[in-house]
Structures are given as structure tokens and as C-alpha cells.
Design an enzyme around this catalytic site. Sequence first.
Site, mmCIF file in Angstrom:
data_model
loop_
_atom_site.group_PDB
_atom_site.id
_atom_site.type_symbol
_atom_site.label_atom_id
_atom_site.label_comp_id
_atom_site.label_asym_id
_atom_site.label_seq_id
_atom_site.Cartn_x
_atom_site.Cartn_y
_atom_site.Cartn_z
ATOM 1 N N ARG A 176 35.436 -21.977 15.555
ATOM 2 C CA ARG A 176 35.681 -21.905 13.818
ATOM 3 C C ARG A 176 37.136 -22.286 13.849
ATOM 4 O O ARG A 176 37.295 -22.872 12.674
ATOM 5 C CB ARG A 176 35.378 -20.652 13.714
ATOM 6 N N ASN A 213 37.825 -20.701 -6.373
ATOM 7 C CA ASN A 213 36.441 -20.614 -6.199
ATOM 8 C C ASN A 213 35.620 -20.274 -7.350
ATOM 9 O O ASN A 213 35.944 -19.418 -8.244
ATOM 10 C CB ASN A 213 36.280 -19.575 -4.935
ATOM 11 N N HIS A 241 31.834 -18.050 -8.352
ATOM 12 C CA HIS A 241 31.003 -17.396 -7.549
ATOM 13 C C HIS A 241 29.898 -17.021 -8.620
ATOM 14 O O HIS A 241 30.299 -16.588 -9.888
ATOM 15 C CB HIS A 241 31.813 -16.126 -7.209
ATOM 16 N N GLY A 262 40.202 -12.236 1.654
ATOM 17 C CA GLY A 262 38.926 -11.710 1.637
ATOM 18 C C GLY A 262 37.794 -12.514 1.071
ATOM 19 O O GLY A 262 38.086 -13.721 0.687
#
Length: 201
Positions: A65, A107, A109, A143
Site C-alpha cells: 500500500r 473530496n 462525498h 481521517g
Amino acid sequence: GARLVVLASGGGSNLAALLASHGDPAYGARVVGVVSDKPGAGALDLARQAGVPSVVVEPADFADRDAWNDGLAEAVEVFQPHYVVLAGFMRILAPSFLDRFAGRVVNTHPALLPSFPGAHGVRDALAYGVQVTGCTVHVVDHGVDTGPIIAQTAVPVLDGDDEETLHERIKVAERSLLVETVGRVAREGLRVDGRRVVVGG
Ligand code: GAR
């Protein structure tokens, strides 16, 4: 104008909306690159059709990763973006990636955060039984969907909705919100003050 790199894993309807606006110099931002973790993502076809360079950075091609995150960051860095826009990007970015573009990763969402974070925001809202949900554009922090909120739009849940019909209604609102918000951020800049975001501050 501000240089945008869009990260997308899916069909790319949000990317399509950005591509429909970025040709106008008054918009203040243009998509200079699209990066996907999925070779088959519809977003890649949209980029090709728009003549925007695209790159696939697949986890399967990396040892782990961390290595994938570094590869992704390198691929994004090549485009020298002012902002990185996550538009249906379905993987978690490591702190090492986010710190390279600190405060400049945005982002979208499909829920009213802080409710229903994660990969199934629409399904989870429906399962909970809320009557109002929506979409959120936010700055990405370390987060999952916890970063400072830039803008939100409420969308009603209607009788008989399933995940697909509700997601389609959210996406209509989401496209406008993302285009409007990214344009404003690109033109006026972004400042994070604790939990609050000041655009043009
Ligand atoms: C959008 O609704 C976006 O908010 C969501 O995926 C969809 C992508 O649609 N993202 C997430 O759920 C991230 N956790 P698109 O590929 O048509 O733009």
C-alpha cells in the site's frame, strides 16, 4: 487558471461535469490530468474524449500500500496541480500522499458529513432511515471523510427509493456543488481555520 488533477475510480459523472466547465477561462480552473486506480474506469474514457492526459496507477502493480501511495503521488505530481480533486475515488490515501498536497486535496462525498462517512454513504443513509441526506465537498485530512467542510447540499429521500435512485438524485446535486465549489476555490483560494473553511479568505 488553477491546475486540477482529478482522481476517479468509477464512471466519472463528476469528472464529466468538471470537464464541461473547464473550457471557459472565466471558470478559473482546468483539469490537466486524470489518475485512476482502475484500468476500466469510465472516467478514463471521459478524459481521453476530452483530450486530457490520464494515468492508471493500480495497487496490483506495487509491492504494498505504501509503495502504491508513493507511485500515485509521483503520477499526480507530474501534472504540477494546484488542487487534487477526489471525484469518486474509492481508496484511502496515506498521510504521505496527503502531506505532499497539504490542504489542497478536495473530496466529494454522497452524504451530509459527518453522517454516513465511508464507501457506502448512500446505502447507510437509506438503511438508517433519514429523510434528508445530500452531498458534501470537503478538504481531505488524515481521517476518512473527516476533513473540514467547504460546501453541502441537502437532498430528500423519497418513498420507494433504493440505493440507485437515491444516489442518482444525490449525483445531480453533487455535480453542481462540485463544479461550483471547485471553481470558487480555484478563483479565490482556500484557508482552513480549525474546523472552518474560508474560501477567498
Ligand atoms: C459520487 O457520488 C461520489 O460522491 C462517490 O462516488 C460517486 C462517484 O460517481 N464517492 C464516494 O462514495 C467516496 N467514498 P462518478 O464516478 O459518477 O463521479
